[in-house]
Design an enzyme around this catalytic site. Structure first.
Site, PDB file in Angstrom:
ATOM      1  N   ASN A   1     -14.635  13.519   1.507  1.00 39.74           N
ATOM      2  CA  ASN A   1     -15.593  12.200   1.063  1.00 39.74           C
ATOM      3  C   ASN A   1     -17.572  11.970   0.544  1.00 39.74           C
ATOM      4  OD1 ASN A   1     -15.446   9.722  -0.053  1.00 39.74           O
ATOM      5  ND2 ASN A   1     -16.113   9.121   2.416  1.00 39.74           N
TER       6      ASN A   1
ATOM      7  N   HIS B   1     -20.690   9.979   1.837  1.00 45.35           N
ATOM      8  CA  HIS B   1     -20.885   9.251   2.051  1.00 45.35           C
ATOM      9  C   HIS B   1     -22.824   9.199   2.029  1.00 45.35           C
ATOM     10  CE1 HIS B   1     -20.443   5.366   4.005  1.00 45.35           C
ATOM     11  NE2 HIS B   1     -21.421   5.604   4.704  1.00 45.35           N
TER      12      HIS B   1
ATOM     13  N   MET C   1     -13.303   3.391  -3.207  1.00 45.24           N
ATOM     14  CA  MET C   1     -13.621   1.950  -2.755  1.00 45.24           C
ATOM     15  C   MET C   1     -11.990   1.645  -2.330  1.00 45.24           C
ATOM     16  SD  MET C   1     -16.569   2.021  -3.132  1.00 45.24           S
ATOM     17  CE  MET C   1     -16.774  -0.199  -2.593  1.00 45.24           C
TER      18      MET C   1
ATOM     19  N   LYS D   1       0.474  -1.130   0.310  1.00 43.82           N
ATOM     20  CA  LYS D   1      -0.077  -0.075   0.164  1.00 43.82           C
ATOM     21  C   LYS D   1       0.825   1.200   0.190  1.00 43.82           C
ATOM     22  CE  LYS D   1      -3.839   2.279   1.914  1.00 43.82           C
ATOM     23  NZ  LYS D   1      -5.280   1.407   2.748  1.00 43.82           N
TER      24      LYS D   1
END
Ligand code: GRF
Length: 189
Positions: A109, A111, A92, A67
């Site tokens: 973000n 949501h 995602m 990562k």
């Protein structure tokens, strides 16, 4: 107005991305979309790169050792484009705290629930299962904990009697398309 350079991160459809692109054509909107980043080379939303002539960068997670290397590459691309703001829109992948600390500008973000209710996935089904009367969406700053950063703006609607997860998703998505641009205007004005 000097607009902030923004990168939008997607993984799929990209309807919020398209809404932000359209808004950014308005000279009074405080950001311009300079880069579309997708962790999915087949994301439908990548088509907006061609349609609106915006650079895109598809990055295949599996081609990196870990990562950290993946995120280092992302940070490099963002730096190359002088990106000052990141908008996650259906991205995602969870960004690490190192990434969040390393990127100096805000990360936002959207949501599809009224946070702090229903973090994570399947938000609409969860709202129905709990017999909620209202549902909605949240624009928030991204922090190290998933779907938990400071809330910028929420929009809500009444859940209909015969609502399904699908009808709710479609109705909330319309609210998302209003909420994201509004939240951006709120932050930068
Ligand atoms: C939206 O519901 C957003 O809230 C969630 O993922 C979905 C992305 O939709 N994070 P789209 O790709 O913007 O159409």
């Amino acid at each position: 107005m000097i607009k902030k350079n923004c990168a939008v991160f997607i993984s799929g459809r990209g309807s919020n991305l398209e809404k932000l692109i359209k808004e950014s054509k308005n000279e009074n909107f405080p950001i311009q979309i300079e880069l579309i980043i997708s962790d999915n080379i087949n994301a439908k939303g990548l088509e907006f790169s061609e349609i609106y002539n915006i650079d895109s960068y598809s990055i295949d997670y599996s081609s990196f050792k870990n990562k950290s290397e993946f995120e280092q590459k992302l940070l490099k691309e963002l730096k190359n484009k002088n990106i000052e703001l990141i908008c996650l829109a259906g991205f995602m992948r969870i960004l690490s705290s190192d990434f969040i600390k390393s990127f100096t500008g805000p990360i936002l973000n959207i949501h599809p629930s009224l946070l702090p209710k229903y973090k994570g996935l399947n938000t609409h089904q969860k709202a129905l299962d709990n017999n909620d009367k209202i549902a909605g969406c949240t624009v928030h700053f991204v922090s190290e904990e998933l779907d938990s950063g400071e809330i910028i703006l929420q929009k809500s609607l009444d859940i209909d009697e015969n609502e399904t997860a699908e009808t709710l998703m479609n109705r909330v998505l319309k609210l998302e398309h209003q909420a994201y641009p509004e939240a951006i205007k709120q932050i930068f004005s």
